[in-house]
Design a protein around this motif. Structure first.
Motif, PDB file in Angstrom:
ATOM      1  N   TYR A 176       0.860  -1.207   0.013  1.00 22.43           N
ATOM      2  CA  TYR A 176      -0.072   0.070   0.061  1.00 22.43           C
ATOM      3  C   TYR A 176       0.732   1.395  -0.027  1.00 22.43           C
ATOM      4  O   TYR A 176       2.095   1.178   0.501  1.00 22.43           O
ATOM      5  CB  TYR A 176      -0.953  -0.077   1.293  1.00 22.43           C
ATOM      6  N   PRO A 177       0.299   2.213  -0.614  1.00 18.75           N
ATOM      7  CA  PRO A 177       1.382   3.418  -0.686  1.00 18.75           C
ATOM      8  C   PRO A 177       1.266   4.477   0.339  1.00 18.75           C
ATOM      9  O   PRO A 177       1.309   5.791   0.179  1.00 18.75           O
ATOM     10  CB  PRO A 177       0.655   4.247  -2.095  1.00 18.75           C
ATOM     11  N   PHE A 178       1.114   3.867   1.424  1.00 18.57           N
ATOM     12  CA  PHE A 178       1.230   4.740   2.822  1.00 18.57           C
ATOM     13  C   PHE A 178       1.810   3.631   4.081  1.00 18.57           C
ATOM     14  O   PHE A 178       1.728   2.558   3.794  1.00 18.57           O
ATOM     15  CB  PHE A 178       0.004   5.360   3.292  1.00 18.57           C
ATOM     16  N   ALA A 179       2.131   4.361   5.066  1.00 22.53           N
ATOM     17  CA  ALA A 179       2.439   3.329   6.213  1.00 22.53           C
ATOM     18  C   ALA A 179       1.549   3.981   7.598  1.00 22.53           C
ATOM     19  O   ALA A 179       0.854   4.937   7.324  1.00 22.53           O
ATOM     20  CB  ALA A 179       3.827   3.411   6.556  1.00 22.53           C
ATOM     21  N   TRP A 180       1.473   3.253   8.631  1.00 23.02           N
ATOM     22  CA  TRP A 180       1.256   3.878   9.976  1.00 23.02           C
ATOM     23  C   TRP A 180       2.192   4.008  10.807  1.00 23.02           C
ATOM     24  O   TRP A 180       3.137   3.356  11.109  1.00 23.02           O
ATOM     25  CB  TRP A 180       0.284   2.565  10.549  1.00 23.02           C
ATOM     26  N   LEU A 181       2.158   5.331  11.469  1.00 27.22           N
ATOM     27  CA  LEU A 181       2.904   5.931  12.489  1.00 27.22           C
ATOM     28  C   LEU A 181       2.067   5.482  13.785  1.00 27.22           C
ATOM     29  O   LEU A 181       0.968   5.946  14.183  1.00 27.22           O
ATOM     30  CB  LEU A 181       3.070   7.279  12.493  1.00 27.22           C
ATOM     31  N   LEU A 218      -1.457   6.948  12.739  1.00 28.58           N
ATOM     32  CA  LEU A 218      -1.391   8.143  11.836  1.00 28.58           C
ATOM     33  C   LEU A 218      -1.070   7.346  10.395  1.00 28.58           C
ATOM     34  O   LEU A 218      -0.275   6.829  10.550  1.00 28.58           O
ATOM     35  CB  LEU A 218      -0.506   9.399  12.095  1.00 28.58           C
ATOM     36  N   GLN A 219      -1.849   7.605   9.382  1.00 31.77           N
ATOM     37  CA  GLN A 219      -1.542   7.362   8.266  1.00 31.77           C
ATOM     38  C   GLN A 219      -0.330   8.412   7.752  1.00 31.77           C
ATOM     39  O   GLN A 219      -0.613   9.750   7.776  1.00 31.77           O
ATOM     40  CB  GLN A 219      -2.645   7.545   7.011  1.00 31.77           C
ATOM     41  N   VAL A 220       0.763   7.848   7.132  1.00 36.84           N
ATOM     42  CA  VAL A 220       2.092   8.794   6.915  1.00 36.84           C
ATOM     43  C   VAL A 220       2.484   8.194   5.415  1.00 36.84           C
ATOM     44  O   VAL A 220       1.954   6.878   5.215  1.00 36.84           O
ATOM     45  CB  VAL A 220       3.098   8.647   7.907  1.00 36.84           C
ATOM     46  N   PRO A 221       3.151   8.791   4.939  1.00 40.04           N
ATOM     47  CA  PRO A 221       3.989   8.383   3.686  1.00 40.04           C
ATOM     48  C   PRO A 221       4.948   6.891   4.147  1.00 40.04           C
ATOM     49  O   PRO A 221       5.336   6.806   5.172  1.00 40.04           O
ATOM     50  CB  PRO A 221       4.899   9.360   3.391  1.00 40.04           C
ATOM     51  N   PRO A 222       4.834   6.355   2.965  1.00 37.15           N
ATOM     52  CA  PRO A 222       5.609   4.905   3.271  1.00 37.15           C
ATOM     53  C   PRO A 222       7.240   4.947   3.723  1.00 37.15           C
ATOM     54  O   PRO A 222       7.611   4.174   4.277  1.00 37.15           O
ATOM     55  CB  PRO A 222       5.625   4.144   1.712  1.00 37.15           C
ATOM     56  N   PRO A 262       4.987  -0.653   7.859  1.00 41.86           N
ATOM     57  CA  PRO A 262       4.436  -0.730   6.608  1.00 41.86           C
ATOM     58  C   PRO A 262       3.135  -1.542   6.240  1.00 41.86           C
ATOM     59  O   PRO A 262       2.755  -2.195   7.218  1.00 41.86           O
ATOM     60  CB  PRO A 262       5.656  -1.287   5.789  1.00 41.86           C
ATOM     61  N   MET A 263       2.434  -1.073   5.383  1.00 41.61           N
ATOM     62  CA  MET A 263       0.977  -1.548   5.091  1.00 41.61           C
ATOM     63  C   MET A 263       1.234  -2.333   3.910  1.00 41.61           C
ATOM     64  O   MET A 263       1.655  -2.098   2.639  1.00 41.61           O
ATOM     65  CB  MET A 263      -0.136  -0.452   4.777  1.00 41.61           C
ATOM     66  N   ARG A 264       0.969  -3.948   4.110  1.00 44.24           N
ATOM     67  CA  ARG A 264       1.027  -4.862   3.175  1.00 44.24           C
ATOM     68  C   ARG A 264       0.202  -5.914   3.255  1.00 44.24           C
ATOM     69  O   ARG A 264      -0.107  -6.146   4.556  1.00 44.24           O
ATOM     70  CB  ARG A 264       2.536  -5.032   2.866  1.00 44.24           C
ATOM     71  N   GLY A 265      -0.147  -6.569   2.210  1.00 40.63           N
ATOM     72  CA  GLY A 265      -0.878  -7.781   2.192  1.00 40.63           C
ATOM     73  C   GLY A 265       0.156  -8.809   1.489  1.00 40.63           C
ATOM     74  O   GLY A 265       0.842  -8.736   0.541  1.00 40.63           O
TER      75      GLY A 265
END
Length: 385
Positions: A176-181, A218-222, A262-265
């Motif tokens: 996914y084009p973002f990450a979680w802080l 928080l959603q943040v840039p990857p 990071p956000m991934r499946g």
């Protein structure tokens, strides 16, 4: 040395598997490369499905969970200047979630295994897998452990999955084009239930770990780093994304931990090879939006326990042969739910006005249709075993 089941990894999957096998009279040895202190302090997920809670209680390791866990009977979807409660007690009667940190589950399981005389070894070096096709054994630190079966519960970066010969496993991935802080703060929760907030600035999640400790995302840039997010900036952004409804004020306090996830499946098929069986993050990863990672690991372990019990009690390998197929049905359902929650609530840079209006329409449907809300609720609290 010899045991019936060699287990790699002392996370929730490996420890719970060892404990459930012990209750069936099946011997195991757990090998963990990290120290006990590290494993018990490692902060991870904190939302337990109804079935996970039931499993831990039935296994005799749920006393502290029942005493200190925080049962929740709903969540809030916040967007467009309003909050919308998804009421579990109405939509899925008798089923709920419990907020109880993964590290607390790990502490309970380690205590139970050691009290029962279980063989759990920490700070084990150079673990390697051998003979997976017929006569499996593990080597570590100059020692050898022969076993009938190996369970790979050592996470995404462990040694179990790479031990399978090339070309045997298939990997399905989505980044996914973002990450979680993620932030842990010494502050009382500002809400009694979890808040999932969708804004044009990005997604935010208000969660909790106890009556005095809160968890935020928080959603943040990857490529974001914690150094780019000093405490003041974190609280400013959380306020901007959460204080979007009248009367809500975010309580702030001392931040004691922060990290970027990071956000991934990711899914491995099959989840087995020879006498090796993968469970938990060693076999699959989900974006954390749907809170499914730990719960999927517990589901895998339940299936594997039944299969191993049948194998050692009757000699039949039929359930072991079907282990992967049985687990993957639930894994892919959780993958879809996690993807759905992620796309429903996050801001995508690639979205045009059309995409944003579609997202708003979908949110309106979920919060106004009992059928749509029920779909969210029954997946969130966990589908029946």
């Amino acid at each position: 040395m010899r045991t019936q089941v060699g287990i790699i990894g002392a996370g929730p999957a490996g420890l719970l598997l060892s404990h459930l096998l012990h209750l069936r009279g099946i011997a195991s040895v757990v090998l963990e490369k990290r120290s006990r202190d590290y494993v018990e302090r490692r902060v991870r997920a904190g939302v337990l499905e109804q079935g996970t809670v039931d499993t831990l209680v039935e296994a005799g390791v749920g006393a502290r969970l029942l005493r200190e866990g925080l049962p929740h009977h709903g969540i809030e979807l916040r967007y467009g200047g309003a909050g919308h409660r998804i009421a579990f007690e109405k939509l899925v009667p008798g089923r709920s979630i419990t907020v109880y940190g993964q590290q607390e589950v790990v502490k309970d399981l380690i205590a139970a295994r050691l009290e029962a005389g279980g063989d759990v070894r920490f700070e084990v070096e150079d673990v390697a897998l051998h003979g997976l096709e017929a006569e499996p054994y593990l080597t570590f630190g100059g020692e050898r452990l022969d076993c009938d079966v190996i369970a790979g519960c050592d996470g995404f970066h462990g040694v179990s999955r790479p031990a399978v010969p090339d070309g045997v496993l298939r990997f399905f991935e989505r980044d996914y084009p973002f990450a979680w802080l993620g932030v842990l703060a010494e502050v009382a929760p500002s809400s009694e239930e979890l808040i999932y907030s969708q804004t044009e600035r990005g997604f935010a999640l208000h969660s909790m770990r106890s009556p005095t400790v809160s968890r935020f995302y928080l959603q943040v840039p990857p490529d974001a780093t914690t150094g780019e997010w000093p405490d003041e900036r974190i609280w400013d952004e959380l306020r901007a994304r959460l204080e979007t409804v009248p009367g809500f004020t975010l309580t702030t306090g001392r931040i004691i931990e922060k990290g970027v996830t990071p956000m991934r499946g990711f899914v491995t098929e099959p989840m087995q090879y020879g006498r090796l069986y993968l469970a938990g993050d060693a076999a699959h990863i989900v974006p954390p939006t749907g809170a499914k990672g730990l719960n999927l690991a517990v589901a895998d372990v339940r299936v594997l326990t039944e299969a191993l019990d049948r194998f050692f009690s009757t000699g039949s390998a039929d359930l072991l042969d079907g282990y992967s197929e049985a687990c993957l049905k639930r894994v892919w359902r959780a993958q879809h739910f996690s993807w759905w929650m992620t796309t429903l609530l996050h801001t995508f840079d690639s979205d045009d006005d059309y995409g944003r209006r579609l997202q708003r329409s979908h949110l309106d449907y979920v919060t106004s249709s009992e059928a749509a809300a029920t779909t969210l609720a029954e997946n969130y609290v966990g589908l029946p075993w």
